[in-house]
Design a protein around this motif. Structure first.
Motif, mmCIF file in Angstrom:
data_model
loop_
_atom_site.group_PDB
_atom_site.id
_atom_site.type_symbol
_atom_site.label_atom_id
_atom_site.label_comp_id
_atom_site.label_asym_id
_atom_site.label_seq_id
_atom_site.Cartn_x
_atom_site.Cartn_y
_atom_site.Cartn_z
ATOM 1 N N ALA A 119 0.524 -176.314 75.189
ATOM 2 C CA ALA A 119 1.716 -176.160 76.034
ATOM 3 C C ALA A 119 1.959 -174.710 76.410
ATOM 4 O O ALA A 119 1.635 -173.789 75.654
ATOM 5 N N ALA A 120 2.547 -174.534 77.595
ATOM 6 C CA ALA A 120 2.887 -173.206 78.107
ATOM 7 C C ALA A 120 4.357 -173.175 78.511
ATOM 8 O O ALA A 120 4.989 -174.231 78.696
ATOM 9 N N ARG A 121 4.886 -171.968 78.659
ATOM 10 C CA ARG A 121 6.277 -171.791 79.100
ATOM 11 C C ARG A 121 6.550 -172.619 80.350
ATOM 12 O O ARG A 121 5.759 -172.607 81.279
ATOM 13 N N GLY A 122 7.679 -173.309 80.329
ATOM 14 C CA GLY A 122 8.096 -174.067 81.500
ATOM 15 C C GLY A 122 7.525 -175.465 81.590
ATOM 16 O O GLY A 122 7.851 -176.196 82.526
ATOM 17 N N ASP A 123 6.681 -175.872 80.642
ATOM 18 C CA ASP A 123 6.127 -177.226 80.697
ATOM 19 C C ASP A 123 7.228 -178.261 80.505
ATOM 20 O O ASP A 123 8.160 -178.058 79.724
ATOM 21 N N VAL A 124 7.088 -179.368 81.243
ATOM 22 C CA VAL A 124 8.036 -180.472 81.168
ATOM 23 C C VAL A 124 7.258 -181.748 80.888
ATOM 24 O O VAL A 124 6.403 -182.148 81.678
ATOM 25 N N GLY A 126 9.674 -172.186 67.732
ATOM 26 C CA GLY A 126 8.271 -172.118 67.356
ATOM 27 C C GLY A 126 7.601 -171.056 68.206
ATOM 28 O O GLY A 126 8.258 -170.128 68.681
ATOM 29 N N ARG A 127 6.307 -171.212 68.433
ATOM 30 C CA ARG A 127 5.584 -170.292 69.322
ATOM 31 C C ARG A 127 6.303 -170.211 70.662
ATOM 32 O O ARG A 127 6.433 -169.151 71.258
ATOM 33 N N LEU A 128 6.765 -171.349 71.136
ATOM 34 C CA LEU A 128 7.668 -171.471 72.285
ATOM 35 C C LEU A 128 8.824 -172.343 71.823
ATOM 36 O O LEU A 128 8.649 -173.205 70.967
ATOM 37 N N ASP A 129 10.002 -172.134 72.398
ATOM 38 C CA ASP A 129 11.125 -173.010 72.071
ATOM 39 C C ASP A 129 10.836 -174.409 72.607
ATOM 40 O O ASP A 129 10.280 -174.562 73.692
ATOM 41 N N LEU A 130 11.218 -175.412 71.830
ATOM 42 C CA LEU A 130 11.102 -176.800 72.255
ATOM 43 C C LEU A 130 12.513 -177.339 72.459
ATOM 44 O O LEU A 130 13.353 -177.257 71.559
ATOM 45 N N GLY A 153 23.777 -179.805 83.126
ATOM 46 C CA GLY A 153 23.293 -178.454 83.414
ATOM 47 C C GLY A 153 21.930 -178.197 82.815
ATOM 48 O O GLY A 153 21.735 -177.237 82.073
ATOM 49 N N LEU A 154 20.972 -179.038 83.143
ATOM 50 C CA LEU A 154 19.647 -178.967 82.528
ATOM 51 C C LEU A 154 18.753 -177.867 83.074
ATOM 52 O O LEU A 154 17.720 -177.562 82.479
ATOM 53 N N ASP A 155 19.134 -177.241 84.183
ATOM 54 C CA ASP A 155 18.249 -176.263 84.817
ATOM 55 C C ASP A 155 17.830 -175.143 83.877
ATOM 56 O O ASP A 155 16.688 -174.699 83.915
ATOM 57 N N GLU A 156 18.746 -174.671 83.023
ATOM 58 C CA GLU A 156 18.373 -173.583 82.112
ATOM 59 C C GLU A 156 17.277 -174.022 81.147
ATOM 60 O O GLU A 156 16.483 -173.206 80.690
ATOM 61 N N TYR A 157 17.235 -175.306 80.825
ATOM 62 C CA TYR A 157 16.163 -175.821 79.970
ATOM 63 C C TYR A 157 14.895 -176.064 80.790
ATOM 64 O O TYR A 157 13.811 -175.633 80.429
ATOM 65 N N CYS A 206 10.116 -178.474 77.568
ATOM 66 C CA CYS A 206 11.047 -179.605 77.533
ATOM 67 C C CYS A 206 10.277 -180.894 77.278
ATOM 68 O O CYS A 206 9.266 -181.162 77.936
ATOM 69 N N ALA A 207 10.762 -181.679 76.326
ATOM 70 C CA ALA A 207 10.224 -183.008 76.055
ATOM 71 C C ALA A 207 11.413 -183.960 76.135
ATOM 72 O O ALA A 207 12.365 -183.831 75.369
ATOM 73 N N ILE A 208 11.354 -184.895 77.087
ATOM 74 C CA ILE A 208 12.521 -185.710 77.403
ATOM 75 C C ILE A 208 12.216 -187.188 77.193
ATOM 76 O O ILE A 208 11.374 -187.764 77.883
#
Length: 164
Positions: free
Chosen positions: A25-30, A71-75, A93-97, A104-106
């Protein structure tokens, strides 16, 4: 769009598959997860958390909607099960996530149709024929980032589950 699938032969396979994805995973992954109750969505996310180096045990955020793990990246683990209308989700207001520096794991993402990024990885889990613990896992990559991610996942996790 790229779709691939495998059969997880139990909880350990499901966690392992998520762990491999979390490691890539990388920053910004959804990651959008869909499936019936008990199909393994939270189990899969537990693996993502482990792959991101999260030390805490990840469990369903059903009653708080979002749990944050470091973690290595915030989840950012979200669960839309208790939300009935897309408007309720829009008000969160999910945009910040979704457009932040974490992953993000939804769960129950289908309840937010039209509110989530067009580019994402959809992970569908379903009960599979055979043993009671078997799960069909289908990955649908929307966008070049996620198509490449699925290929990396196949290259590194090809021994987890039975791929087709």
């Amino acid at each position: 769009m790229r779709t691939t699938a495998c059969v997880s032969t139990g909880e350990n396979d499901t966690v392992d598959l998520g762990r491999h994805l979390g490691a890539l995973a990388a920053r910004g992954d959804v990651f959008l997860l869909s499936g019936e109750l008990g199909a393994g969505k939270t189990c899969f996310i537990r693996g993502i958390a482990a792959g991101l180096g999260v030390a805490e045990y990840a469990f369903s955020p059903s009653f708080v909607l979002v749990r944050e793990y470091r973690g290595r990246l915030d989840l950012f683990h979200m669960d839309f099960y208790r939300l009935e209308q897309p408007g309720e989700i829009a008000e969160l207001g999910l945009d910040e996530y979704l457009y932040g520096d974490g992953v993000c794991a939804i769960e129950w993402a289908e309840r937010a149709t039209g509110l989530l990024p067009d580019e994402h990885l959809l992970i569908e889990l379903a009960y599979a024929p055979g043993a009671q613990e078997n799960r069909a896992v289908r990955l649908t990559a929307e966008g070049p980032r996620y198509e490449a991610l699925v290929q990396e996942l196949l290259d590194t996790a090809g021994d987890v589950g039975a791929w087709n």
